[in-house]
Design a protein around this motif. Structure first.
Motif, PDB file in Angstrom:
ATOM      1  N   THR A  32       0.847  -1.187   0.000  1.00 41.14           N
ATOM      2  CA  THR A  32       0.000   0.000   0.000  1.00 41.14           C
ATOM      3  C   THR A  32       0.882   1.236   0.000  1.00 41.14           C
ATOM      4  OG1 THR A  32      -0.067   0.172   2.403  1.00 41.14           O
ATOM      5  CG2 THR A  32      -1.782  -1.212   1.335  1.00 41.14           C
ATOM      6  N   ILE A  33       0.275   2.363  -0.284  1.00 42.39           N
ATOM      7  CA  ILE A  33       1.030   3.610  -0.289  1.00 42.39           C
ATOM      8  C   ILE A  33       1.577   3.910   1.106  1.00 42.39           C
ATOM      9  CG2 ILE A  33      -0.913   5.198   0.105  1.00 42.39           C
ATOM     10  CD1 ILE A  33       0.419   6.963  -2.166  1.00 42.39           C
ATOM     11  N   LEU A  42       9.298   8.654   2.389  1.00 40.42           N
ATOM     12  CA  LEU A  42       8.591   9.638   1.576  1.00 40.42           C
ATOM     13  C   LEU A  42       7.141   9.691   2.031  1.00 40.42           C
ATOM     14  CD1 LEU A  42       9.923   8.543  -1.930  1.00 40.42           C
ATOM     15  CD2 LEU A  42      10.613  10.579  -0.656  1.00 40.42           C
ATOM     16  N   SER A  43       6.530  10.844   1.910  1.00 40.50           N
ATOM     17  CA  SER A  43       5.116  10.947   2.272  1.00 40.50           C
ATOM     18  C   SER A  43       4.253  10.373   1.151  1.00 40.50           C
ATOM     19  CB  SER A  43       4.739  12.402   2.514  1.00 40.50           C
ATOM     20  OG  SER A  43       4.777  13.123   1.295  1.00 40.50           O
ATOM     21  N   ALA A  44       3.028  10.009   1.495  1.00 43.28           N
ATOM     22  CA  ALA A  44       2.079   9.539   0.486  1.00 43.28           C
ATOM     23  C   ALA A  44       1.852  10.639  -0.552  1.00 43.28           C
ATOM     24  CB  ALA A  44       0.770   9.131   1.150  1.00 43.28           C
ATOM     25  N   HIS A  45       1.827  11.885  -0.097  1.00 43.33           N
ATOM     26  CA  HIS A  45       1.660  13.026  -1.012  1.00 43.33           C
ATOM     27  C   HIS A  45       2.802  13.054  -2.035  1.00 43.33           C
ATOM     28  CE1 HIS A  45       0.722  17.077  -2.393  1.00 43.33           C
ATOM     29  NE2 HIS A  45       2.003  17.362  -2.234  1.00 43.33           N
ATOM     30  N   THR A  46       4.032  12.863  -1.571  1.00 47.03           N
ATOM     31  CA  THR A  46       5.194  12.865  -2.474  1.00 47.03           C
ATOM     32  C   THR A  46       5.115  11.710  -3.452  1.00 47.03           C
ATOM     33  OG1 THR A  46       6.584  13.971  -0.850  1.00 47.03           O
ATOM     34  CG2 THR A  46       7.717  12.725  -2.583  1.00 47.03           C
ATOM     35  N   LEU A  47       4.711  10.538  -2.985  1.00 47.08           N
ATOM     36  CA  LEU A  47       4.585   9.373  -3.871  1.00 47.08           C
ATOM     37  C   LEU A  47       3.542   9.620  -4.957  1.00 47.08           C
ATOM     38  CD1 LEU A  47       4.819   6.611  -1.139  1.00 47.08           C
ATOM     39  CD2 LEU A  47       6.516   7.057  -2.937  1.00 47.08           C
ATOM     40  N   ARG A  48       2.418  10.212  -4.585  1.00 46.86           N
ATOM     41  CA  ARG A  48       1.384  10.531  -5.580  1.00 46.86           C
ATOM     42  C   ARG A  48       1.900  11.592  -6.558  1.00 46.86           C
ATOM     43  NH1 ARG A  48      -1.982   9.549  -0.976  1.00 46.86           N
ATOM     44  NH2 ARG A  48      -1.880  11.728  -0.336  1.00 46.86           N
ATOM     45  N   TRP A  49       2.650  12.574  -6.039  1.00 46.98           N
ATOM     46  CA  TRP A  49       3.219  13.610  -6.900  1.00 46.98           C
ATOM     47  C   TRP A  49       4.210  13.007  -7.886  1.00 46.98           C
ATOM     48  CZ3 TRP A  49       8.257  16.153  -6.606  1.00 46.98           C
ATOM     49  CH2 TRP A  49       8.358  17.267  -7.453  1.00 46.98           C
ATOM     50  N   TYR A  50       5.080  12.105  -7.417  1.00 46.27           N
ATOM     51  CA  TYR A  50       6.030  11.433  -8.305  1.00 46.27           C
ATOM     52  C   TYR A  50       5.291  10.743  -9.450  1.00 46.27           C
ATOM     53  CZ  TYR A  50      10.187  11.804  -5.232  1.00 46.27           C
ATOM     54  OH  TYR A  50      11.257  12.247  -4.500  1.00 46.27           O
ATOM     55  N   GLU A  51       4.185  10.096  -9.116  1.00 48.99           N
ATOM     56  CA  GLU A  51       3.416   9.410 -10.149  1.00 48.99           C
ATOM     57  C   GLU A  51       2.788  10.429 -11.109  1.00 48.99           C
ATOM     58  OE1 GLU A  51      -0.034   5.975 -10.556  1.00 48.99           O
ATOM     59  OE2 GLU A  51       0.288   6.930  -8.602  1.00 48.99           O
ATOM     60  N   ARG A  52       2.237  11.496 -10.570  1.00 60.09           N
ATOM     61  CA  ARG A  52       1.558  12.510 -11.370  1.00 60.09           C
ATOM     62  C   ARG A  52       2.510  13.190 -12.362  1.00 60.09           C
ATOM     63  NH1 ARG A  52      -0.855  14.563  -7.399  1.00 60.09           N
ATOM     64  NH2 ARG A  52       0.559  16.250  -6.895  1.00 60.09           N
ATOM     65  N   PHE A  69       1.955  -1.005  -4.916  1.00 60.41           N
ATOM     66  CA  PHE A  69       3.339  -0.925  -5.352  1.00 60.41           C
ATOM     67  C   PHE A  69       3.981  -2.311  -5.315  1.00 60.41           C
ATOM     68  CE2 PHE A  69       2.153   3.222  -3.869  1.00 60.41           C
ATOM     69  CZ  PHE A  69       2.832   4.112  -4.680  1.00 60.41           C
ATOM     70  N   THR A  70       4.987  -2.503  -6.153  1.00 62.07           N
ATOM     71  CA  THR A  70       5.709  -3.769  -6.219  1.00 62.07           C
ATOM     72  C   THR A  70       7.152  -3.573  -5.767  1.00 62.07           C
ATOM     73  OG1 THR A  70       6.462  -3.389  -8.476  1.00 62.07           O
ATOM     74  CG2 THR A  70       4.315  -4.498  -8.212  1.00 62.07           C
ATOM     75  N   ASN A  71       7.873  -4.681  -5.640  1.00 61.65           N
ATOM     76  CA  ASN A  71       9.300  -4.594  -5.327  1.00 61.65           C
ATOM     77  C   ASN A  71      10.025  -3.763  -6.388  1.00 61.65           C
ATOM     78  OD1 ASN A  71       9.060  -6.185  -3.027  1.00 61.65           O
ATOM     79  ND2 ASN A  71       9.466  -8.086  -4.137  1.00 61.65           N
ATOM     80  N   ARG A  72       9.612  -3.920  -7.626  1.00 56.41           N
ATOM     81  CA  ARG A  72      10.232  -3.144  -8.709  1.00 56.41           C
ATOM     82  C   ARG A  72      10.012  -1.648  -8.496  1.00 56.41           C
ATOM     83  NH1 ARG A  72      10.394  -4.638 -14.980  1.00 56.41           N
ATOM     84  NH2 ARG A  72      11.364  -2.728 -15.691  1.00 56.41           N
ATOM     85  N   ASP A  73       8.819  -1.264  -8.029  1.00 56.22           N
ATOM     86  CA  ASP A  73       8.555   0.146  -7.719  1.00 56.22           C
ATOM     87  C   ASP A  73       9.457   0.621  -6.589  1.00 56.22           C
ATOM     88  OD1 ASP A  73       6.441   0.351  -9.620  1.00 56.22           O
ATOM     89  OD2 ASP A  73       5.018  -0.450  -8.156  1.00 56.22           O
ATOM     90  N   MET A  93      15.339  14.177 -13.514  1.00 58.01           N
ATOM     91  CA  MET A  93      14.908  12.842 -13.078  1.00 58.01           C
ATOM     92  C   MET A  93      13.707  12.375 -13.897  1.00 58.01           C
ATOM     93  SD  MET A  93      15.389  12.676  -8.968  1.00 58.01           S
ATOM     94  CE  MET A  93      15.053  14.352  -8.471  1.00 58.01           C
ATOM     95  N   VAL A  94      12.786  13.286 -14.186  1.00 58.23           N
ATOM     96  CA  VAL A  94      11.628  12.938 -15.012  1.00 58.23           C
ATOM     97  C   VAL A  94      12.092  12.579 -16.423  1.00 58.23           C
ATOM     98  CG1 VAL A  94       9.504  13.828 -16.063  1.00 58.23           C
ATOM     99  CG2 VAL A  94       9.979  14.265 -13.639  1.00 58.23           C
ATOM    100  N   THR A  95      13.028  13.350 -16.961  1.00 61.06           N
ATOM    101  CA  THR A  95      13.579  13.032 -18.283  1.00 61.06           C
ATOM    102  C   THR A  95      14.203  11.649 -18.272  1.00 61.06           C
ATOM    103  OG1 THR A  95      13.995  15.353 -18.791  1.00 61.06           O
ATOM    104  CG2 THR A  95      15.296  13.732 -20.016  1.00 61.06           C
TER     105      THR A  95
END
Length: 154
Positions: A32-33, A42-52, A69-73, A93-95
């Protein structure tokens, strides 16, 4: 960012970075997140932002829509944490993430981005070494002054 390591660390198939092993074996790795937040710091907010923003690859969802999330994540987040420590801008990092998702044809671009980051890190290390030398000199001078005071009884 600190990732909880449970077993040995391995090198992935590219040989490029440590792959952390986590609490659950591959195939049974659905976190879970909040679990990922606890593992990584990392905060859940940061994890969602990374995805966004595209820094995280697509994260699977449960039938109720919760991120899984998986081990790969977690491995990816460990790499992102290292890139953050280098001072790499989020845009770079996004690039990098986009290049990874684009496939093997982007190896040269990824390498160039990482080499440029490596040079920046080496420059920062040199600056910090110089700073450490100044600090050591100051500490030594204060230690010498303290020894002189002890000898004179002041």
């Amino acid at each position: 960012m600190t990732v909880v390591r449970v077993a040995e660390s391995k090198t992935d198939e590219t040989g490029s970075c440590d792959v952390e092993r986590y609490l659950r074996p591959d195939g049974q790795d659905r976190y879970t997140i909040s679990e990922v937040a606890a593992f990584t710091g990392l905060s859940a907010h940061t994890l969602r932002w990374y995805e966004r923003i595209g820094l995280m690859p697509h994260v699977d969802r449960s039938h109720t829509g919760q991120r899984r999330f998986t081990n790969r994540d977690l491995d990816w987040l460990a790499l992102v944490g290292k890139l953050r420590l280098t001072g790499m801008p989020v845009s770079d990092m996004v690039t990098y993430a986009e290049l990874v998702r684009a496939g093997d044809d982007t190896f040269a671009q990824r390498r160039a981005l990482l080499e440029a980051t490596r040079l920046d890190v080496l420059q920062r290390i040199a600056e910090l070494q110089g700073t450490l030398t100044v600090l050591d000199g100051k500490i030594d001078s204060y230690a010498g002054a303290a020894r002189a005071q002890e000898r004179t009884g002041a």
